[in-house]
Design a protein around this motif. Structure first.
Motif, PDB file in Angstrom:
ATOM      1  N   PHE A   3      44.578  80.597  68.135  1.00 49.51           N
ATOM      2  CA  PHE A   3      45.590  79.697  67.607  1.00 49.51           C
ATOM      3  C   PHE A   3      46.876  80.440  67.281  1.00 49.51           C
ATOM      4  CE2 PHE A   3      41.623  77.428  66.400  1.00 49.51           C
ATOM      5  CZ  PHE A   3      41.813  76.344  67.236  1.00 49.51           C
ATOM      6  N   ILE A   4      46.777  81.630  66.766  1.00 52.99           N
ATOM      7  CA  ILE A   4      47.963  82.434  66.447  1.00 52.99           C
ATOM      8  C   ILE A   4      48.713  82.770  67.727  1.00 52.99           C
ATOM      9  CG2 ILE A   4      48.761  84.639  65.523  1.00 52.99           C
ATOM     10  CD1 ILE A   4      46.384  84.486  63.570  1.00 52.99           C
ATOM     11  N   TRP A   5      47.987  83.118  68.778  1.00 54.44           N
ATOM     12  CA  TRP A   5      48.606  83.443  70.060  1.00 54.44           C
ATOM     13  C   TRP A   5      49.287  82.212  70.657  1.00 54.44           C
ATOM     14  CZ3 TRP A   5      47.595  82.197  75.286  1.00 54.44           C
ATOM     15  CH2 TRP A   5      48.243  83.014  76.202  1.00 54.44           C
ATOM     16  N   ALA A   6      48.645  81.071  70.575  1.00 61.15           N
ATOM     17  CA  ALA A   6      49.208  79.831  71.107  1.00 61.15           C
ATOM     18  C   ALA A   6      50.447  79.415  70.310  1.00 61.15           C
ATOM     19  CB  ALA A   6      48.168  78.724  71.090  1.00 61.15           C
ATOM     20  N   ASP A   7      50.420  79.586  69.010  1.00 64.94           N
ATOM     21  CA  ASP A   7      51.579  79.258  68.181  1.00 64.94           C
ATOM     22  C   ASP A   7      52.779  80.119  68.552  1.00 64.94           C
ATOM     23  OD1 ASP A   7      50.174  77.330  66.854  1.00 64.94           O
ATOM     24  OD2 ASP A   7      49.785  78.557  65.063  1.00 64.94           O
ATOM     25  N   SER A   8      52.548  81.388  68.797  1.00 63.44           N
ATOM     26  CA  SER A   8      53.664  82.267  69.145  1.00 63.44           C
ATOM     27  C   SER A   8      54.257  81.902  70.501  1.00 63.44           C
ATOM     28  CB  SER A   8      53.234  83.731  69.123  1.00 63.44           C
ATOM     29  OG  SER A   8      52.265  83.975  70.114  1.00 63.44           O
ATOM     30  N   ILE A   9      53.432  81.456  71.434  1.00 61.46           N
ATOM     31  CA  ILE A   9      53.925  81.006  72.737  1.00 61.46           C
ATOM     32  C   ILE A   9      54.799  79.768  72.573  1.00 61.46           C
ATOM     33  CG2 ILE A   9      53.259  80.062  74.976  1.00 61.46           C
ATOM     34  CD1 ILE A   9      52.786  83.051  74.744  1.00 61.46           C
ATOM     35  N   VAL A  10      54.369  78.838  71.731  1.00 66.95           N
ATOM     36  CA  VAL A  10      55.147  77.617  71.488  1.00 66.95           C
ATOM     37  C   VAL A  10      56.494  77.960  70.854  1.00 66.95           C
ATOM     38  CG1 VAL A  10      55.231  75.488  70.133  1.00 66.95           C
ATOM     39  CG2 VAL A  10      53.141  76.117  71.343  1.00 66.95           C
ATOM     40  N   VAL A  11      56.488  78.852  69.899  1.00 68.74           N
ATOM     41  CA  VAL A  11      57.735  79.249  69.237  1.00 68.74           C
ATOM     42  C   VAL A  11      58.665  79.939  70.225  1.00 68.74           C
ATOM     43  CG1 VAL A  11      58.718  80.784  67.494  1.00 68.74           C
ATOM     44  CG2 VAL A  11      56.723  79.380  66.941  1.00 68.74           C
ATOM     45  N   LEU A  12      58.160  80.842  71.022  1.00 67.50           N
ATOM     46  CA  LEU A  12      59.001  81.553  71.991  1.00 67.50           C
ATOM     47  C   LEU A  12      59.579  80.594  73.035  1.00 67.50           C
ATOM     48  CD1 LEU A  12      56.975  84.834  72.533  1.00 67.50           C
ATOM     49  CD2 LEU A  12      59.160  84.563  71.364  1.00 67.50           C
ATOM     50  N   PHE A  13      58.787  79.644  73.496  1.00 69.14           N
ATOM     51  CA  PHE A  13      59.274  78.677  74.472  1.00 69.14           C
ATOM     52  C   PHE A  13      60.346  77.781  73.875  1.00 69.14           C
ATOM     53  CE2 PHE A  13      59.022  74.626  76.794  1.00 69.14           C
ATOM     54  CZ  PHE A  13      59.368  75.100  78.052  1.00 69.14           C
ATOM     55  N   SER A  14      60.157  77.338  72.632  1.00 68.12           N
ATOM     56  CA  SER A  14      61.161  76.477  72.002  1.00 68.12           C
ATOM     57  C   SER A  14      62.466  77.238  71.774  1.00 68.12           C
ATOM     58  CB  SER A  14      60.639  75.894  70.696  1.00 68.12           C
ATOM     59  OG  SER A  14      60.389  76.915  69.759  1.00 68.12           O
ATOM     60  N   VAL A  15      62.383  78.496  71.408  1.00 72.66           N
ATOM     61  CA  VAL A  15      63.596  79.306  71.252  1.00 72.66           C
ATOM     62  C   VAL A  15      64.309  79.439  72.593  1.00 72.66           C
ATOM     63  CG1 VAL A  15      64.442  81.636  70.767  1.00 72.66           C
ATOM     64  CG2 VAL A  15      62.810  80.554  69.221  1.00 72.66           C
ATOM     65  N   LEU A  16      63.566  79.653  73.652  1.00 71.96           N
ATOM     66  CA  LEU A  16      64.161  79.759  74.983  1.00 71.96           C
ATOM     67  C   LEU A  16      64.882  78.471  75.368  1.00 71.96           C
ATOM     68  CD1 LEU A  16      64.442  81.326  77.698  1.00 71.96           C
ATOM     69  CD2 LEU A  16      62.348  80.173  78.405  1.00 71.96           C
ATOM     70  N   VAL A  17      64.262  77.339  75.132  1.00 77.27           N
ATOM     71  CA  VAL A  17      64.880  76.053  75.468  1.00 77.27           C
ATOM     72  C   VAL A  17      66.151  75.845  74.659  1.00 77.27           C
ATOM     73  CG1 VAL A  17      64.580  73.545  75.333  1.00 77.27           C
ATOM     74  CG2 VAL A  17      62.753  74.984  76.253  1.00 77.27           C
ATOM     75  N   TYR A  18      66.101  76.097  73.347  1.00 77.86           N
ATOM     76  CA  TYR A  18      67.281  75.907  72.506  1.00 77.86           C
ATOM     77  C   TYR A  18      68.405  76.861  72.890  1.00 77.86           C
ATOM     78  CZ  TYR A  18      64.766  72.765  69.401  1.00 77.86           C
ATOM     79  OH  TYR A  18      64.078  71.705  68.887  1.00 77.86           O
ATOM     80  N   GLU A  19      68.091  78.085  73.230  1.00 85.27           N
ATOM     81  CA  GLU A  19      69.114  79.057  73.605  1.00 85.27           C
ATOM     82  C   GLU A  19      69.776  78.692  74.928  1.00 85.27           C
ATOM     83  OE1 GLU A  19      70.407  81.731  72.024  1.00 85.27           O
ATOM     84  OE2 GLU A  19      69.224  81.208  70.259  1.00 85.27           O
ATOM     85  N   LEU A  20      69.053  78.065  75.837  1.00 87.02           N
ATOM     86  CA  LEU A  20      69.626  77.678  77.122  1.00 87.02           C
ATOM     87  C   LEU A  20      70.378  76.350  77.040  1.00 87.02           C
ATOM     88  CD1 LEU A  20      66.764  78.674  79.574  1.00 87.02           C
ATOM     89  CD2 LEU A  20      68.913  79.859  79.183  1.00 87.02           C
ATOM     90  N   ALA A  21      69.837  75.383  76.356  1.00 84.90           N
ATOM     91  CA  ALA A  21      70.427  74.050  76.329  1.00 84.90           C
ATOM     92  C   ALA A  21      71.460  73.880  75.218  1.00 84.90           C
ATOM     93  CB  ALA A  21      69.321  73.010  76.161  1.00 84.90           C
ATOM     94  N   GLY A  22      71.333  74.600  74.147  1.00 82.30           N
ATOM     95  CA  GLY A  22      72.206  74.423  72.987  1.00 82.30           C
ATOM     96  C   GLY A  22      73.690  74.563  73.270  1.00 82.30           C
ATOM     97  N   PRO A  23      74.138  75.671  73.850  1.00 82.65           N
ATOM     98  CA  PRO A  23      75.575  75.814  74.099  1.00 82.65           C
ATOM     99  C   PRO A  23      76.139  74.763  75.051  1.00 82.65           C
ATOM    100  CG  PRO A  23      74.488  77.938  74.210  1.00 82.65           C
ATOM    101  CD  PRO A  23      73.409  76.903  74.122  1.00 82.65           C
TER     102      PRO A  23
END
Length: 54
Positions: A3-23
């Motif tokens: 679960f800890i590993w899966a949570d970190s994957i979700v967080v990293l993916f969401s950061v990637l999406v926000y960093e690409l789409a946000g600007p």
């Protein structure tokens, strides 16, 4: 442990999406609100002026 590993994957993916789409989405929103001017041909010495339509 899984679960800890899966949570970190979700967080990293969401950061990637926000960093690409946000600007991009921020620029679209500010342009639509009239807070910034659309990009065009620019010069460092003079302010952009709209092209005259003949």
């Amino acid at each position: 442990m899984l679960f800890i590993w899966a949570d970190s994957i979700v967080v990293l993916f969401s950061v990637l999406v926000y960093e690409l789409a946000g600007p991009t989405l921020t620029k679209i929103a500010l342009t639509a609100a009239g807070e910034i001017r659309p990009e065009g041909r620019t010069s460092a010495r003079v302010e952009n002026k709209p092209e005259e339509v003949a």
